[in-house]
Write an enzyme that holds these catalytic residues in place. Structure first.
Site, PDB file in Angstrom:
ATOM      1  N   HIS A 106       0.888  -1.165   0.000  1.00  0.00           N
ATOM      2  CA  HIS A 106       0.000   0.000   0.000  1.00  0.00           C
ATOM      3  C   HIS A 106       0.929   1.218   0.000  1.00  0.00           C
ATOM      4  O   HIS A 106       1.997   1.179   0.626  1.00  0.00           O
ATOM      5  CB  HIS A 106      -0.821   0.126   1.285  1.00  0.00           C
ATOM      6  CG  HIS A 106      -1.737  -1.014   1.576  1.00  0.00           C
ATOM      7  ND1 HIS A 106      -1.338  -2.123   2.257  1.00  0.00           N
ATOM      8  CD2 HIS A 106      -3.054  -1.182   1.317  1.00  0.00           C
ATOM      9  CE1 HIS A 106      -2.357  -2.940   2.405  1.00  0.00           C
ATOM     10  NE2 HIS A 106      -3.424  -2.403   1.838  1.00  0.00           N
ATOM     11  N   ASP A 109       2.460   2.021   3.284  1.00  0.00           N
ATOM     12  CA  ASP A 109       3.335   1.027   3.906  1.00  0.00           C
ATOM     13  C   ASP A 109       4.774   1.441   3.649  1.00  0.00           C
ATOM     14  O   ASP A 109       5.660   1.209   4.461  1.00  0.00           O
ATOM     15  CB  ASP A 109       3.200  -0.365   3.262  1.00  0.00           C
ATOM     16  CG  ASP A 109       1.804  -0.942   3.347  1.00  0.00           C
ATOM     17  OD1 ASP A 109       1.057  -0.530   4.248  1.00  0.00           O
ATOM     18  OD2 ASP A 109       1.487  -1.799   2.505  1.00  0.00           O
ATOM     19  N   GLU A 237     -10.628  -6.812  -4.685  1.00  0.00           N
ATOM     20  CA  GLU A 237     -10.466  -7.868  -3.671  1.00  0.00           C
ATOM     21  C   GLU A 237     -11.731  -7.941  -2.811  1.00  0.00           C
ATOM     22  O   GLU A 237     -11.967  -7.079  -1.969  1.00  0.00           O
ATOM     23  CB  GLU A 237      -9.244  -7.544  -2.809  1.00  0.00           C
ATOM     24  CG  GLU A 237      -8.948  -8.624  -1.787  1.00  0.00           C
ATOM     25  CD  GLU A 237      -7.671  -8.334  -0.996  1.00  0.00           C
ATOM     26  OE1 GLU A 237      -6.699  -7.807  -1.574  1.00  0.00           O
ATOM     27  OE2 GLU A 237      -7.663  -8.633   0.200  1.00  0.00           O
ATOM     28  N   HIS A 276     -11.075 -14.040   3.530  1.00  0.00           N
ATOM     29  CA  HIS A 276     -12.269 -13.292   3.133  1.00  0.00           C
ATOM     30  C   HIS A 276     -13.349 -14.250   2.662  1.00  0.00           C
ATOM     31  O   HIS A 276     -14.539 -14.026   2.897  1.00  0.00           O
ATOM     32  CB  HIS A 276     -11.939 -12.293   2.027  1.00  0.00           C
ATOM     33  CG  HIS A 276     -10.952 -11.236   2.438  1.00  0.00           C
ATOM     34  ND1 HIS A 276     -10.554 -10.226   1.613  1.00  0.00           N
ATOM     35  CD2 HIS A 276     -10.289 -11.044   3.604  1.00  0.00           C
ATOM     36  CE1 HIS A 276      -9.683  -9.446   2.239  1.00  0.00           C
ATOM     37  NE2 HIS A 276      -9.505  -9.938   3.448  1.00  0.00           N
ATOM     38  N   ASP A 301      -4.685 -13.811  -2.500  1.00  0.00           N
ATOM     39  CA  ASP A 301      -4.057 -13.446  -1.236  1.00  0.00           C
ATOM     40  C   ASP A 301      -4.103 -14.695  -0.364  1.00  0.00           C
ATOM     41  O   ASP A 301      -5.181 -15.177   0.002  1.00  0.00           O
ATOM     42  CB  ASP A 301      -4.808 -12.289  -0.548  1.00  0.00           C
ATOM     43  CG  ASP A 301      -4.267 -10.924  -0.966  1.00  0.00           C
ATOM     44  OD1 ASP A 301      -3.426 -10.863  -1.887  1.00  0.00           O
ATOM     45  OD2 ASP A 301      -4.678  -9.917  -0.362  1.00  0.00           O
ATOM     46  N   ASP A 314      -5.859 -13.645   9.353  1.00  0.00           N
ATOM     47  CA  ASP A 314      -4.697 -13.572   8.457  1.00  0.00           C
ATOM     48  C   ASP A 314      -3.537 -14.457   8.923  1.00  0.00           C
ATOM     49  O   ASP A 314      -2.383 -14.005   8.988  1.00  0.00           O
ATOM     50  CB  ASP A 314      -4.200 -12.124   8.324  1.00  0.00           C
ATOM     51  CG  ASP A 314      -5.137 -11.254   7.492  1.00  0.00           C
ATOM     52  OD1 ASP A 314      -6.023 -11.799   6.820  1.00  0.00           O
ATOM     53  OD2 ASP A 314      -4.969 -10.018   7.513  1.00  0.00           O
ATOM     54  N   ASP A 344      -0.842 -12.455   2.263  1.00  0.00           N
ATOM     55  CA  ASP A 344      -1.506 -11.437   3.070  1.00  0.00           C
ATOM     56  C   ASP A 344      -1.736 -12.068   4.445  1.00  0.00           C
ATOM     57  O   ASP A 344      -2.863 -12.355   4.849  1.00  0.00           O
ATOM     58  CB  ASP A 344      -2.818 -11.005   2.409  1.00  0.00           C
ATOM     59  CG  ASP A 344      -3.330  -9.696   2.970  1.00  0.00           C
ATOM     60  OD1 ASP A 344      -2.757  -9.220   3.959  1.00  0.00           O
ATOM     61  OD2 ASP A 344      -4.301  -9.153   2.421  1.00  0.00           O
TER      62      ASP A 344
HETATM   63  C1  XLS Z   1      -7.646  -6.630   4.261  1.00  0.00           C
HETATM   64  C2  XLS Z   1      -7.153  -6.840   2.902  1.00  0.00           C
HETATM   65  C3  XLS Z   1      -5.973  -5.968   2.501  1.00  0.00           C
HETATM   66  C4  XLS Z   1      -5.801  -5.994   1.005  1.00  0.00           C
HETATM   67  C5  XLS Z   1      -4.974  -4.874   0.464  1.00  0.00           C
HETATM   68  O1  XLS Z   1      -8.403  -7.417   4.799  1.00  0.00           O
HETATM   69  O2  XLS Z   1      -6.861  -8.185   2.735  1.00  0.00           O
HETATM   70  O3  XLS Z   1      -4.832  -6.372   3.163  1.00  0.00           O
HETATM   71  O4  XLS Z   1      -5.244  -7.187   0.579  1.00  0.00           O
HETATM   72  O5  XLS Z   1      -5.521  -3.642   0.739  1.00  0.00           O
HETATM   73 NI    NI Z   2      -5.841  -9.063   1.144  1.00  0.00          NI
HETATM   74 NI    NI Z   3      -7.664  -9.528   4.347  1.00  0.00          NI
END
Ligand code: XLS
Ligand code: NI
Ligand code: NI
Length: 441
Positions: A106, A109, A237, A276, A301, A314, A344
């Site tokens: 990002h 970051d 995403e 997700h 991811d 995560d 991720d």
């Molecule tokens: C958050 C998302 C984020 C995206 C990038 O839940 O996974 O990390 O991958 O903005």
């Molecule tokens: Ni993500």
């Molecule tokens: Ni995420």
């Protein structure tokens, strides 16, 4: 070649090599052999593994109940530019030692956002220049860039779906810079994760207007990047909730419909995340199948949720059955459309050693490699494909084929039903399918 600047951050750890499944060296790959050819391609080409800048080099293990526990050396400089350079040095040292080809970021970051837009733009330009040098030195590539339009309080009501036009415009300004940074660093793709594009309460929300704004905004972002020569893919995403109660990019099916509705389907594909998917009450394989069915399986991811709670934890992937099922879909779809596999994922708050981040990624990459090899064997040497094909064989010839070819009328179906009389049941053989997966693991 180990890329080590003046300072070595991960002391005592060298390049991670493939040693095979009988090795008991914890700092070696057991399954991931970048050169090994599976289904006609090298593993490294199948996966295009990427390291996520935010979790691995920015996250410090904070949770809602306590501060970070991982205050590593690159976090210590107080000047933002010095801190960002130290972080980049640590990042490129780590990525190179892992033998991974890509990273993802990002905008903020890379460097801490400043108090003003003007100053933030300057900071970003400085660090992008620095990272360009690191890329040239190491050969590490950018899988995708993105903008953080969800952390700053100004985005508390959304970015492109904010009810205040001036916030939308600010998000546009920020994303223009993130697109520029991505292009400057030769990014292969650009991701939109709608962190706060959704609502907390329907009482104060006009869904239709917000969706129209988001559709228009994404089209404008695409047109800008294309006008600057960006050839890569745009990815959305999906995530159903968190931080908002409801997010518009809920799941694959929702996003496919949205992209078609707003004329974005030719430039946008999906970046799907395991955790997700589970938050949406789907399996990752489901999300991938839906995307692949529409030619939109763009990027992944990699992570996993916790099966006993409902958060986006995560964690690093280690569920071999789950990933094998995902790899079946991956191989059958012919891989990803332009993307790769981005971790991720973050180490746990109580994982506080520098080598923990190596163990985490080694385990994740090995899980994918083992799952890929297994899925390939299932496809090429088990009865799996034949069993699936057999379920649909009544459509391969005769009246079933006529139906698929559009040669039957609805009245014809009636006549066929009459003629057939009562039917025998056809088993779905689910348990046998499940046993095949287990057998090949
Ligand atoms: C958050 C998302 C984020 C995206 C990038 O839940 O996974 O990390 O991958 O903005
Ligand atoms: Ni993500
Ligand atoms: Ni995420």
């Amino acid at each position: 070649m180990a890329l080590i600047g003046d300072k070595e951050y991960f002391k005592g750890i060298g390049e991670i090599k493939f040693e095979g499944k009988d090795s008991d060296n914890p700092l070696a790959y057991k399954w991931y052999n970048p050169e090994q050819v599976v289904a006609g391609k090298k593993m490294s080409e199948h996966f295009k593994f990427a390291i996520a800048y935010w979790h691995t080099f920015c996250g410090q293990g904070a949770d809602p109940f306590g501060p970070g526990t991982q205050n590593f050396e690159w976090d210590r400089p107080s000047d933002p530019v010095e801190a960002a350079k130290a972080k980049a040095d640590a990042a490129f040292e780590f990525i190179t030692k892992m033998g991974v080809d890509y990273f993802c970021f990002h905008d903020f970051d890379l460097i801490q956002e400043a108090d003003t837009f003007v100053e933030s733009e300057k900071r970003l330009a400085t660090i992008v220049e620095y990272i360009k040098g690191k890329q040239a030195e190491s050969g590490v590539k950018l899988l995708w860039g993105t903008a953080n339009c969800f952390s700053n309080p100004r985005y508390m009501n959304g970015a492109s779906t904010n009810p205040d036009f001036n916030v939308l415009a600010r998000a546009g300004g920020q994303i223009k810079l993130a697109l520029d940074a991505t292009m400057e660093l030769n990014g292969e793709n650009y991701v939109f994760w709608g962190g706060r594009e959704g609502y907390m309460s329907l009482l104060n929300t006009d869904i239709k207007r917000e969706l129209d704004h988001m559709g228009k905004f994404l089209g404008m972002a695409r047109d800008y990047a294309r006008s600057q020569g960006f050839k890569g893919n745009f990815f959305i995403e999906p995530k159903p909730m968190e931080p908002m109660k409801h997010q518009y990019d809920f799941d694959s099916a929702t996003v496919v419909g949205f992209l078609n509705e707003y004329g974005l389907q030719d430039d946008f594909k999906l970046n799907l995340e395991f955790n997700h998917a589970t938050l949406a009450n789907h399996t990752m394989q489901h999300e991938m199948e839906v995307a692949a069915a529409h030619g939109m399986l763009g990027s992944l991811d990699a992570n996993r949720g916790d099966y006993q709670n409902g958060w986006d934890t995560d964690q690093f992937p280690n569920n071999i059955t789950e990933v094998t099922e995902a790899m079946l879909t991956f191989l059958k779809a012919g891989g990803l459309q332009g993307g790769g596999i981005n971790f991720d994922a973050k180490i746990r708050r109580n994982s506080t050693d520098l080598d923990d981040v190596f163990h985490a990624h080694i385990g994740g990459m090995d899980t994918f490699a083992r799952a890929l090899v297994t899925a390939d064997k299932i496809i090429t040497s088990s009865p799996y494909e034949e069993m699936r094909a057999k379920r649909y064989s009544s459509f391969d010839s005769g009246k079933g084929k006529d139906f698929e070819d559009g040669k039957l009328s609805f009245k014809d179906l009636y006549d066929i039903a009459h003629e057939n009389g009562e039917l025998e049941l056809q088993s779905g053989k689910q348990e046998l399918f499940e046993n095949i997966i287990s057998q090949y693991i």
